[in-house]
Scaffold this motif. Sequence first.
Motif, PDB file in Angstrom:
ATOM      1  N   GLY A 130      -3.550  -5.103   4.466  1.00 56.14           N
ATOM      2  CA  GLY A 130      -2.737  -3.913   4.660  1.00 56.14           C
ATOM      3  C   GLY A 130      -3.566  -2.658   4.832  1.00 56.14           C
ATOM      4  N   ARG A 131      -3.015  -1.694   5.572  1.00 58.73           N
ATOM      5  CA  ARG A 131      -3.659  -0.411   5.878  1.00 58.73           C
ATOM      6  C   ARG A 131      -4.778  -0.548   6.904  1.00 58.73           C
ATOM      7  N   ASP A 157      -0.287  -8.843   8.218  1.00 58.30           N
ATOM      8  CA  ASP A 157      -0.241  -8.080   6.969  1.00 58.30           C
ATOM      9  C   ASP A 157      -0.239  -9.035   5.773  1.00 58.30           C
ATOM     10  N   TRP A 158      -0.359  -8.460   4.569  1.00 58.73           N
ATOM     11  CA  TRP A 158      -0.079  -9.223   3.370  1.00 58.73           C
ATOM     12  C   TRP A 158       1.419  -9.525   3.324  1.00 58.73           C
ATOM     13  N   PHE A 206      -5.984   2.953   1.571  1.00 58.41           N
ATOM     14  CA  PHE A 206      -5.428   1.950   0.651  1.00 58.41           C
ATOM     15  C   PHE A 206      -5.203   2.523  -0.746  1.00 58.41           C
ATOM     16  N   THR A 233      -1.980   4.582  -1.411  1.00 58.90           N
ATOM     17  CA  THR A 233      -0.738   3.947  -0.954  1.00 58.90           C
ATOM     18  C   THR A 233      -0.519   2.647  -1.729  1.00 58.90           C
ATOM     19  N   ILE A 234      -0.963   1.543  -1.197  1.00 62.52           N
ATOM     20  CA  ILE A 234      -0.720   0.239  -1.814  1.00 62.52           C
ATOM     21  C   ILE A 234      -1.309   0.164  -3.219  1.00 62.52           C
ATOM     22  N   TYR A 235      -2.537   0.614  -3.378  1.00 62.03           N
ATOM     23  CA  TYR A 235      -3.207   0.512  -4.679  1.00 62.03           C
ATOM     24  C   TYR A 235      -2.493   1.365  -5.727  1.00 62.03           C
ATOM     25  N   SER A 272       2.924  -9.297  -5.028  1.00 58.06           N
ATOM     26  CA  SER A 272       2.010  -8.558  -4.151  1.00 58.06           C
ATOM     27  C   SER A 272       0.658  -8.355  -4.819  1.00 58.06           C
ATOM     28  N   ILE A 323      -2.902  -9.746  -3.319  1.00 59.32           N
ATOM     29  CA  ILE A 323      -4.015  -8.842  -3.044  1.00 59.32           C
ATOM     30  C   ILE A 323      -5.228  -9.220  -3.903  1.00 59.32           C
ATOM     31  N   PHE A 358       4.612   4.841   4.995  1.00 59.99           N
ATOM     32  CA  PHE A 358       4.452   3.771   4.003  1.00 59.99           C
ATOM     33  C   PHE A 358       5.381   3.992   2.823  1.00 59.99           C
ATOM     34  N   VAL A 396       8.637   1.707   1.532  1.00 61.71           N
ATOM     35  CA  VAL A 396       8.667   1.100   0.196  1.00 61.71           C
ATOM     36  C   VAL A 396       9.887   1.569  -0.575  1.00 61.71           C
TER      37      VAL A 396
END
Length: 207
Positions: free
Chosen positions: A11-12, A69-70, A102, A105-107, A127, A131, A199, A203
Amino acid sequence: MTMKVIGAGVGRTGTYSLMLAINQLGFGPCFHMEEVLHAMPKQVPLWTAALTGNADWQAIYSGYNSAVDWPTAGFFKELISVYPMAKFILTERSAESWADSFAPTIYQLLAEKDSAPIEMKDWLAMSMEVIHKSGIPLGLNRQELMKAYTAHNDAVKNTIPADQLLVFDVKQGWQPLCEFLGVPVPNEPFPRSNDRGEFWDRVTGKI
């Protein structure tokens, strides 16, 4: 259906733009983490089972011809065995720019999982494990994130046969992607989507 195109980039790295491009080129429907968000009661248990070695890939990818993507990217080693004729795409950007995208956002989303709405907790737990499977556990600093990201990309390059793998920066546009997939270059601009603002909107269900 069988999988024709599989994204191994995390991702990202432009995975949402790649999904749009793959759909436009006729290799869709393309599976993306967004599909999991839209069907959590069905998809989260399937991916949780995959993490324990009990993947039902036909059920996961039912109705899809491609995936990016994941969670998909965390299973590239398994998927090259299940779909040995598929073409793989590793979306890449610089390790520095990836870490800087990352982390906030995701982290950040994963780090705040304990305060997430109850209906999202199982999705976030899955998720996080996917990851982590990609070599990126919680708690890494910027340098460690960059190192983990590079290690994932190197693992992809060392696993997928070179003639089945495109290493691709979405900033390159249509040409390398279309050459790899053997299709004409569209007249439209290459899709650009899912910046940091988008993003968070995806979500939280705003778009």
